[in-house]
Design an enzyme around this catalytic site. Structure first.
Site, PDB file in Angstrom:
ATOM      1  N   SER A 190      -1.017  -0.548 -13.279  1.00 18.30           N
ATOM      2  CA  SER A 190      -2.274  -0.010 -13.808  1.00 18.30           C
ATOM      3  C   SER A 190      -2.410   1.498 -13.555  1.00 18.30           C
ATOM      4  O   SER A 190      -3.408   2.101 -13.942  1.00 18.30           O
ATOM      5  CB  SER A 190      -3.458  -0.736 -13.165  1.00 18.30           C
ATOM      6  OG  SER A 190      -3.571  -0.400 -11.785  1.00 18.30           O
TER       7      SER A 190
ATOM      8  N   LYS B 237       0.816  -1.223   0.000  1.00 17.99           N
ATOM      9  CA  LYS B 237       0.000   0.000   0.000  1.00 17.99           C
ATOM     10  C   LYS B 237       0.849   1.273   0.000  1.00 17.99           C
ATOM     11  O   LYS B 237       0.547   2.235  -0.697  1.00 17.99           O
ATOM     12  CB  LYS B 237      -0.963  -0.016   1.190  1.00 17.99           C
ATOM     13  CG  LYS B 237      -1.973  -1.156   1.064  1.00 17.99           C
ATOM     14  CD  LYS B 237      -2.966  -1.199   2.185  1.00 17.99           C
ATOM     15  CE  LYS B 237      -3.687  -2.545   2.243  1.00 17.99           C
ATOM     16  NZ  LYS B 237      -4.412  -2.894   1.030  1.00 17.99           N
ATOM     17  N   GLY B 238       1.936   1.273   0.789  1.00 17.81           N
ATOM     18  CA  GLY B 238       2.779   2.465   0.837  1.00 17.81           C
ATOM     19  C   GLY B 238       3.416   2.741  -0.517  1.00 17.81           C
ATOM     20  O   GLY B 238       3.341   3.858  -1.044  1.00 17.81           O
TER      21      GLY B 238
ATOM     22  N   SER C 247      -7.522   3.174 -13.145  1.00 24.40           N
ATOM     23  CA  SER C 247      -6.607   2.065 -12.789  1.00 24.40           C
ATOM     24  C   SER C 247      -7.315   0.710 -12.827  1.00 24.40           C
ATOM     25  O   SER C 247      -6.688  -0.317 -13.065  1.00 24.40           O
ATOM     26  CB  SER C 247      -5.976   2.306 -11.408  1.00 24.40           C
ATOM     27  OG  SER C 247      -6.876   1.954 -10.376  1.00 24.40           O
TER      28      SER C 247
ATOM     29  N   ASN D 172     -11.863   2.074   3.939  1.00 27.19           N
ATOM     30  CA  ASN D 172     -12.920   1.624   3.031  1.00 27.19           C
ATOM     31  C   ASN D 172     -14.044   1.053   3.901  1.00 27.19           C
ATOM     32  O   ASN D 172     -13.965   1.088   5.131  1.00 27.19           O
ATOM     33  CB  ASN D 172     -12.382   0.646   1.976  1.00 27.19           C
ATOM     34  CG  ASN D 172     -11.919  -0.669   2.576  1.00 27.19           C
ATOM     35  OD1 ASN D 172     -12.224  -0.988   3.723  1.00 27.19           O
ATOM     36  ND2 ASN D 172     -11.175  -1.434   1.798  1.00 27.19           N
TER      37      ASN D 172
ATOM     38  N   ASN E 158       2.537   1.628  -3.453  1.00 27.91           N
ATOM     39  CA  ASN E 158       1.533   1.936  -4.482  1.00 27.91           C
ATOM     40  C   ASN E 158       1.132   3.410  -4.424  1.00 27.91           C
ATOM     41  O   ASN E 158       1.052   4.092  -5.454  1.00 27.91           O
ATOM     42  CB  ASN E 158       0.263   1.103  -4.270  1.00 27.91           C
ATOM     43  CG  ASN E 158       0.502  -0.385  -4.465  1.00 27.91           C
ATOM     44  OD1 ASN E 158       1.512  -0.785  -5.021  1.00 27.91           O
ATOM     45  ND2 ASN E 158      -0.429  -1.202  -4.002  1.00 27.91           N
TER      46      ASN E 158
ATOM     47  N   ASP F  28      -5.352   2.533  -3.347  1.00 32.17           N
ATOM     48  CA  ASP F  28      -4.047   3.200  -3.239  1.00 32.17           C
ATOM     49  C   ASP F  28      -3.896   4.274  -4.324  1.00 32.17           C
ATOM     50  O   ASP F  28      -3.338   5.349  -4.064  1.00 32.17           O
ATOM     51  CB  ASP F  28      -2.910   2.177  -3.372  1.00 32.17           C
ATOM     52  CG  ASP F  28      -2.981   1.132  -2.278  1.00 32.17           C
ATOM     53  OD1 ASP F  28      -3.449   1.470  -1.170  1.00 32.17           O
ATOM     54  OD2 ASP F  28      -2.596  -0.020  -2.527  1.00 32.17           O
TER      55      ASP F  28
HETATM   56  O1  RIB Z   1      -3.966  -2.221  -1.709  1.00 33.11           O
HETATM   57  C1  RIB Z   1      -3.438  -3.212  -2.534  1.00 33.11           C
HETATM   58  C2  RIB Z   1      -2.157  -3.695  -1.963  1.00 33.11           C
HETATM   59  O2  RIB Z   1      -2.423  -4.350  -0.733  1.00 33.11           O
HETATM   60  C3  RIB Z   1      -1.436  -4.722  -2.800  1.00 33.11           C
HETATM   61  O3  RIB Z   1      -0.509  -4.141  -3.663  1.00 33.11           O
HETATM   62  C4  RIB Z   1      -0.821  -5.637  -1.764  1.00 33.11           C
HETATM   63  O4  RIB Z   1       0.563  -5.676  -1.843  1.00 33.11           O
HETATM   64  C5  RIB Z   1      -1.318  -5.159  -0.418  1.00 33.11           C
HETATM   65  O5  RIB Z   1      -0.399  -4.351   0.215  1.00 33.11           O
END
Ligand code: RIB
Length: 312
Positions: free
Chosen positions: A294, A43-44, A285, A187, A46, A255
């Site tokens: 994406s 998440k970080g 995305s 969410n 991304n 993300d």
């Molecule tokens: O939010 C999606 C992400 O959650 C994915 O990329 C996975 O690695 C998890 O961290």
């Protein structure tokens, strides 16, 4: 013009994505999946890559293992214009991985095995302090130790950075340690876990958000997937529509949304416009497979937005 700068103290993972039709296997059963992809996630990371693709500067504080994924992850940050100065390599640990399962409607189920991400400590945030001062926003998630998240929130307050906290994966939080955040962005399922109130109707979502506002949080933004998002403050609540697209893989859409939100806010957009643009960026995305792969560049995004708005 000053480049919008966003700091992230957070995770990175290698995403191992299985696409399947019909159903997941039962215990003890082997069935055929449809396709597989390996890509960069977490998440970080991304959220940072989304900021960077949109043209922002990212200060990334994260950790990788001393395995074969570590150098690949570092290189991916560099390729996305993100410095590896505050990427720690942790001896004897594996890098974070995320086995992900995507159904035929593009919906995902995710395991995370944090590995080195759980060795990101307050001292790593301290080392980056001078650099962190250059940012206007700090984006945080919960794929690293909570003590590091709380420490980063305190430091952000000292450095005058606005914190956007994405409470994912949901876990029990100490409310007094997160009260100073600018925006909490769960969410629906995270809202449910945080508050114990089912997020099965707008009224219940509103109740969940009120619970968080009563804990002292200033702004609560609940992301609702294809139903859009809703912003709650002590003064008002506002709904934002989603962009209607043909989604094939929603992995990382949240993300993409939060990375874009921090970028547009750091760029000076007001909250309503930033949320609307971020919804568009996240929707785009989902029309492509994969996580970071994406996420559109600013130019691709602007072109897509023009054609979406003109209905072509
Ligand atoms: O939010 C999606 C992400 O959650 C994915 O990329 C996975 O690695 C998890 O961290």
């Amino acid at each position: 013009m000053v480049t919008p700068t966003v700091a992230i103290v957070g995770s990175n993972m290698m995403d191992l994505i299985t696409y399947y039709r019909d159903r997941m296997p039962k215990t003890g059963e082997t069935i055929f999946g449809e396709d597989f992809e390996i890509g960069f996630g977490g998440k970080g990371a991304n959220q940072g890559v989304a900021v960077s693709r949109l043209g922002g500067k990212v200060i990334m504080v994260t950790a990788v293992g001393d395995d074969l994924f570590g150098p690949l992850v570092k290189n991916n940050f560099l390729e996305n214009g993100i410095s590896s100065k505050f990427i720690k390599t942790v001896p004897g640990k594996t890098s974070g991985v995320a086995p992900i399962f995507v159904d035929e409607k593009g919906r995902n189920s995710i395991f995370i095995i944090p590995g080195a991400n759980y060795s990101l400590f307050p001292e790593d945030v301290i080392q980056a302090e001078e650099e962190l001062q250059k940012a206007s926003f700090l984006l945080l998630q919960l794929e690293i130790p909570l003590e590091t998240v709380y420490y980063a929130i305190d430091m952000a307050q000292k450095l005058n950075l606005k914190v956007i906290l994405n409470p994912a994966p949901a876990q029990e939080l100490e409310w007094n340690k997160i009260q100073s955040v600018f925006l909490l962005a769960p969410n629906e399922s995270e809202l449910e876990s945080l508050t114990g109130i089912p997020a099965d109707s707008f009224t219940h979502i509103q109740e969940g958000a009120s619970f968080l506002l009563e804990k002292g949080i200033k702004n609560v933004l609940v992301t609702l997937g294809e139903k859009g998002s809703a912003l709650f403050t002590p003064q008002e609540s506002k709904e934002f529509a989603a962009y209607s697209v043909n989604s094939i893989d929603t992995t990382g859409a949240g993300d993409a949304f939060l990375g874009a939100l921090s970028f547009f806010l750091a760029e000076g957009k007001d909250m309503d416009e930033a949320i609307d643009l971020s919804s568009a960026y996240a929707a785009l995305s989902t029309t492509r497979r994969g996580t970071q792969k994406s996420f559109a560049s600013r130019e691709e995004f602007e072109n897509w937005l023009k054609s979406y708005s003109s209905g072509t």
